[in-house]
Design a protein around this motif. Structure first.
Motif, PDB file in Angstrom:
ATOM      1  N   HIS A 106      -8.935  62.963  14.670  1.00 31.76           N
ATOM      2  CA  HIS A 106      -8.526  61.592  14.342  1.00 31.76           C
ATOM      3  C   HIS A 106      -7.251  61.282  15.116  1.00 31.76           C
ATOM      4  CE1 HIS A 106     -11.387  62.321  11.158  1.00 31.76           C
ATOM      5  NE2 HIS A 106     -11.352  61.033  10.823  1.00 31.76           N
ATOM      6  N   ARG A 107      -6.884  59.992  15.167  1.00 27.75           N
ATOM      7  CA  ARG A 107      -5.656  59.607  15.860  1.00 27.75           C
ATOM      8  C   ARG A 107      -4.775  58.780  14.931  1.00 27.75           C
ATOM      9  NH1 ARG A 107      -6.657  55.514  20.827  1.00 27.75           N
ATOM     10  NH2 ARG A 107      -4.391  55.400  20.682  1.00 27.75           N
ATOM     11  N   ALA A 108      -3.600  58.438  15.426  1.00 30.21           N
ATOM     12  CA  ALA A 108      -2.594  57.815  14.568  1.00 30.21           C
ATOM     13  C   ALA A 108      -3.135  56.607  13.802  1.00 30.21           C
ATOM     14  CB  ALA A 108      -1.378  57.424  15.408  1.00 30.21           C
ATOM     15  N   ASP A 109      -3.967  55.794  14.454  1.00 28.69           N
ATOM     16  CA  ASP A 109      -4.541  54.616  13.788  1.00 28.69           C
ATOM     17  C   ASP A 109      -5.241  54.985  12.488  1.00 28.69           C
ATOM     18  OD1 ASP A 109      -3.718  53.054  15.848  1.00 28.69           O
ATOM     19  OD2 ASP A 109      -5.674  53.006  16.858  1.00 28.69           O
ATOM     20  N   ASP A 110      -5.885  56.143  12.486  1.00 27.61           N
ATOM     21  CA  ASP A 110      -6.626  56.542  11.281  1.00 27.61           C
ATOM     22  C   ASP A 110      -5.680  56.827  10.116  1.00 27.61           C
ATOM     23  OD1 ASP A 110      -9.235  56.505  12.552  1.00 27.61           O
ATOM     24  OD2 ASP A 110      -8.495  58.232  13.698  1.00 27.61           O
ATOM     25  N   TRP A 111      -4.517  57.419  10.434  1.00 28.17           N
ATOM     26  CA  TRP A 111      -3.548  57.642   9.354  1.00 28.17           C
ATOM     27  C   TRP A 111      -2.962  56.338   8.851  1.00 28.17           C
ATOM     28  CZ3 TRP A 111      -3.919  60.779   5.924  1.00 28.17           C
ATOM     29  CH2 TRP A 111      -3.927  62.168   6.072  1.00 28.17           C
TER      30      TRP A 111
ATOM     31  N   GLU B 163      -2.286  52.977   4.202  1.00 28.71           N
ATOM     32  CA  GLU B 163      -2.221  51.711   3.457  1.00 28.71           C
ATOM     33  C   GLU B 163      -3.189  51.718   2.281  1.00 28.71           C
ATOM     34  OE1 GLU B 163      -2.652  48.627   6.389  1.00 28.71           O
ATOM     35  OE2 GLU B 163      -4.663  49.239   6.955  1.00 28.71           O
ATOM     36  N   GLU B 164      -4.279  52.442   2.424  1.00 25.19           N
ATOM     37  CA  GLU B 164      -5.191  52.557   1.284  1.00 25.19           C
ATOM     38  C   GLU B 164      -4.539  53.355   0.139  1.00 25.19           C
ATOM     39  OE1 GLU B 164      -9.035  54.170   2.252  1.00 25.19           O
ATOM     40  OE2 GLU B 164      -9.645  54.244   0.137  1.00 25.19           O
ATOM     41  N   ILE B 165      -3.913  54.474   0.510  1.00 22.75           N
ATOM     42  CA  ILE B 165      -3.251  55.297  -0.512  1.00 22.75           C
ATOM     43  C   ILE B 165      -2.152  54.506  -1.217  1.00 22.75           C
ATOM     44  CG2 ILE B 165      -1.781  57.320  -0.905  1.00 22.75           C
ATOM     45  CD1 ILE B 165      -3.149  58.663   1.475  1.00 22.75           C
TER      46      ILE B 165
ATOM     47  N   ILE C 208       7.780  43.044  -3.094  1.00 27.88           N
ATOM     48  CA  ILE C 208       7.133  43.763  -1.997  1.00 27.88           C
ATOM     49  C   ILE C 208       5.670  43.946  -2.360  1.00 27.88           C
ATOM     50  CG2 ILE C 208       7.032  45.981  -0.806  1.00 27.88           C
ATOM     51  CD1 ILE C 208      10.126  46.133  -1.367  1.00 27.88           C
ATOM     52  N   ASP C 209       4.798  43.589  -1.431  1.00 27.33           N
ATOM     53  CA  ASP C 209       3.371  43.660  -1.745  1.00 27.33           C
ATOM     54  C   ASP C 209       2.692  44.724  -0.885  1.00 27.33           C
ATOM     55  OD1 ASP C 209       0.780  43.248  -2.539  1.00 27.33           O
ATOM     56  OD2 ASP C 209       0.972  41.060  -2.585  1.00 27.33           O
ATOM     57  N   PHE C 210       2.072  45.680  -1.564  1.00 24.30           N
ATOM     58  CA  PHE C 210       1.386  46.766  -0.869  1.00 24.30           C
ATOM     59  C   PHE C 210      -0.084  46.459  -0.604  1.00 24.30           C
ATOM     60  CE2 PHE C 210       5.064  49.011  -2.604  1.00 24.30           C
ATOM     61  CZ  PHE C 210       5.422  49.797  -1.528  1.00 24.30           C
ATOM     62  N   LYS C 211      -0.442  45.197  -0.745  1.00 20.88           N
ATOM     63  CA  LYS C 211      -1.834  44.844  -0.486  1.00 20.88           C
ATOM     64  C   LYS C 211      -2.166  45.061   0.987  1.00 20.88           C
ATOM     65  CE  LYS C 211      -5.277  41.332  -1.486  1.00 20.88           C
ATOM     66  NZ  LYS C 211      -6.134  42.423  -2.016  1.00 20.88           N
ATOM     67  N   ARG C 212      -3.333  45.690   1.216  1.00 19.51           N
ATOM     68  CA  ARG C 212      -3.775  45.904   2.596  1.00 19.51           C
ATOM     69  C   ARG C 212      -4.207  44.582   3.232  1.00 19.51           C
ATOM     70  NH1 ARG C 212      -8.509  50.054   2.160  1.00 19.51           N
ATOM     71  NH2 ARG C 212      -8.663  49.207   0.062  1.00 19.51           N
TER      72      ARG C 212
ATOM     73  N   THR D 216       5.473  47.601   6.743  1.00 19.27           N
ATOM     74  CA  THR D 216       5.225  47.303   8.151  1.00 19.27           C
ATOM     75  C   THR D 216       5.097  48.602   8.931  1.00 19.27           C
ATOM     76  OG1 THR D 216       6.588  45.312   7.950  1.00 19.27           O
ATOM     77  CG2 THR D 216       6.141  46.113  10.191  1.00 19.27           C
ATOM     78  N   PHE D 217       3.985  48.706   9.688  1.00 18.93           N
ATOM     79  CA  PHE D 217       3.853  49.835  10.602  1.00 18.93           C
ATOM     80  C   PHE D 217       4.512  49.452  11.916  1.00 18.93           C
ATOM     81  CE2 PHE D 217      -0.030  50.718   7.979  1.00 18.93           C
ATOM     82  CZ  PHE D 217       0.335  51.991   7.559  1.00 18.93           C
ATOM     83  N   VAL D 218       5.522  50.210  12.297  1.00 22.41           N
ATOM     84  CA  VAL D 218       6.117  50.051  13.605  1.00 22.41           C
ATOM     85  C   VAL D 218       5.390  51.016  14.529  1.00 22.41           C
ATOM     86  CG1 VAL D 218       8.229  50.207  14.968  1.00 22.41           C
ATOM     87  CG2 VAL D 218       8.320  49.448  12.570  1.00 22.41           C
TER      88      VAL D 218
END
Length: 520
Positions: A267-272, A277-279, A308-312, A373-375
């Motif tokens: 897998h690659r970084a995108d998969d994490w 965000e699901e977790i 703060i909203d953790f909604k995907r 936010t994913f940087v």
RNA sequence: GCCUCCUUAGCUCAGUUGGUUAGAGCAACGGAUUCUUAAUCCGUGGGUCCCAGGUUCGAGUCCUGGAGGGGGUACCA
């Protein structure tokens, strides 16, 4: 006469009446949790007999009858003690010698008082442990932050929200674990004593092993060991454990902190990012209710003035565009970076180019990253253990997750080219920075040279995650015993003196050689 | 490391421009009280005002130094 002397006298009073103040107490092994008792049928005829045990937290004394509040881990219930319902002299002994904070084991009948409150009408009572020091008054709580951290036991004993927060932490960590094992990850334990402190940039704690006469470091990250396991064929591994960094303390930093690291082959970084965000969305729904107010979305938490909203899905922004937006700087142009540092009053002298870029980022961008936010696409120089992005080799295939201006997670596609990794290690060693490894980890290079499958790894700061989910703003509130400078503690409980076989000494001397309960 | 704020009874807190013997609630102690629940009523004791100096006729209060803690900052992938 001080309070402690009074309690000593009462402890002696129990002894005189034939009650051991510190019995083994195993008769209450079968006690029912107080919450369960309190939910029972108080109107049964004949009444149900119950066994409860816990700490006395309040006392209302009427001479020939006495109400007590008894609390255990599950809840609180009222006890009713009446002279004529108890064995000979029992009432008088307890009336005269009982203190708030004492532990009792109680046999009684479940019923109701005249006001309708569910109450255990005691038919027998045993002292299970004598408290020699008054707890802070429950109603006022314990507010002094220093005392709450130094004496967490007192904080937990009187502030229910403290206990609730650490139970939430436990449940949250269990869920994290369950999520990963549900994806067929296996949990492992790697060394915390490292001969070379690698896997992160941080000043390590040093220690020494006598038999091997070996300088060792407390780990700053488990990363390099977990990736050795990828070489060995473990395709999905994780570890939850303590890292140690010899750096300053702050509301976001404790010298030892808990990190989840997980590595995922093929897998690659995108998969994490997607999995993370699901977790986090699930964790927010399940564990963050204390950080929400009525009407808030089930995926949200409050923090300061922010919601703060953790909604995907979480926002995804590249490092370069964020620095351009908030610092008007081109990270790929050294002159632009230098100009920004000058504008911001950042000392450029002695800083490597990537440290300077990072300083600009910290000063200008971080505070704006309030919503999750994913940087992404960090400059490759900042990614000594990551693969470059094939689409743009100037940047690593790396992300960090920021929430509330805090770095919460960090992941990337793992560098598995041994020659490239060796070159990057050698460059680090050449810098001779206290926060960089002092020598190349040649064993790690050897491992890579056997072949490591393509993989992505992530580290999640568990303490910070718990802070967000429980709505607290200092890491000390989610660490049971945060590091503080030690202070001398007075000794007001001298060891018993006199003959060793006297009753007053009890069993206290059996363990004098220091053999604990650990395996050896 | 630097800046800044805080430290008064077991706990939570008052304490005026420097002014008599530093107060309150709860807790504790003695007493009364057989259905209270922050029980009530009567009475009592409890202080290294964080520590050490200094100014002053007089310091909890002002000054200097120190300790511990909070926040900020520096450091911190």
């Amino acid at each position: 006469m001080d309070a402690h002397q009074e309690r000593q006298d009462k402890r002696e009073g129990f002894r005189q009446a034939g009650h051991d103040p510190y019995p083994v107490g195993s008769a209450w092994k079968g006690r029912t949790p107080i919450a369960t008792v309190a939910a029972g049928d108080a109107d049964a005829d004949p009444p149900t007999t119950v066994l409860v045990a816990g700490r006395v937290t309040a006392r209302r004394d009427f001479g020939k009858v006495m109400f007590l509040d008894l609390r255990d881990a599950s809840g609180r219930i009222q006890l009713y003690l009446q002279k004529k319902r108890l064995p000979e002299d029992r009432f008088t002994t307890f009336r005269d010698n009982l203190d708030l904070g004492d532990f009792l084991g109680v046999t009684g009948e479940l019923g109701r008082t005249k006001t309708g409150e569910i109450t255990v009408f005691a038919t027998d009572v045993e002292l299970l442990s004598k408290s020699m020091r008054p707890l802070p008054k429950e109603h006022f709580g314990l507010a002094d932050t220093e005392t709450r951290y130094r004496q967490r036991y007192a904080d937990l004993a009187v502030n229910p929200e403290t206990g609730a927060r650490f139970r939430a932490r436990s449940a949250l960590v269990s869920d994290l674990r369950a999520f990963l094992t549900g994806l067929d990850f296996i949990e492992v334990e790697t060394p915390t004593l490292h001969p070379i402190a690698g896997g992160a940039t941080a000043r390590p704690f040093t220690t020494h092993h006598n038999t091997l006469d070996l300088q060792l470091y407390l780990r700053i990250a488990p990363e390099l060991y977990l990736k050795r396991l990828l070489v060995g064929g473990f395709e999905r591994v994780f570890e939850i454990g303590r890292n140690f960094r010899n750096e300053g303390l702050s509301p976001k930093h404790n010298p030892e902190f808990t990190m989840l690291e997980a590595y995922w082959a093929y897998h690659r970084a995108d998969d994490w990012m997607a999995a993370t965000e699901e977790i986090l969305e699930q964790l927010a729904i399940r564990h963050a209710s204390v950080a929400r107010q009525d009407g808030d979305a089930e995926t949200s938490v409050r923090r300061g003035g922010d919601r703060i909203d953790f909604k995907r899905p979480f926002a995804r922004r590249t490092y370069a565009e964020l620095v351009a937006e908030y610092a008007d700087t081109n990270i790929f142009d050294p002159a632009s970076v230098l100009a920004a540092a000058e504008r911001l009053g950042i000392e450029a002298q002695g800083k490597t180019p990537e440290k300077l870029i990072d300083a600009v980022f910290s000063a200008t961008v971080e505070e704006h990253l309030v919503q999750p936010t994913f940087v992404t696409e960090f400059p490759i120089e900042m990614c000594p253990l990551a693969k470059a992005r094939p689409e743009d080799p100037r940047v690593g295939d790396r992300f960090e997750l920021f929430v509330a201006g805090m770095e919460v997670a960090n992941g990337f596609s793992e560098l598995n080219d041994p020659a490239d990794q060796l070159a990057r290690f050698e460059a680090q060693v050449a810098v001779k920075d206290e926060e960089l490894p002092g020598e190349v980890d040649h064993d790690y290079i050897r491992a890579l040279s056997y072949g490591m499958p393509p993989a992505t790894g992530i580290g999640i700061g568990v303490d910070r995650l718990v802070m967000l989910m429980t709505g607290v703003e200092t890491i000390r509130d989610v660490i049971l015993f945060p590091l503080l400078r030690p202070v001398a503690v007075g000794d007001d409980e001298p060891a018993p003196t006199g003959t060793l076989d006297g009753d007053a000494v009890g069993n206290g001397v059996g363990n004098i050689n220091g053999t604990g309960n650990g395996t050896s």
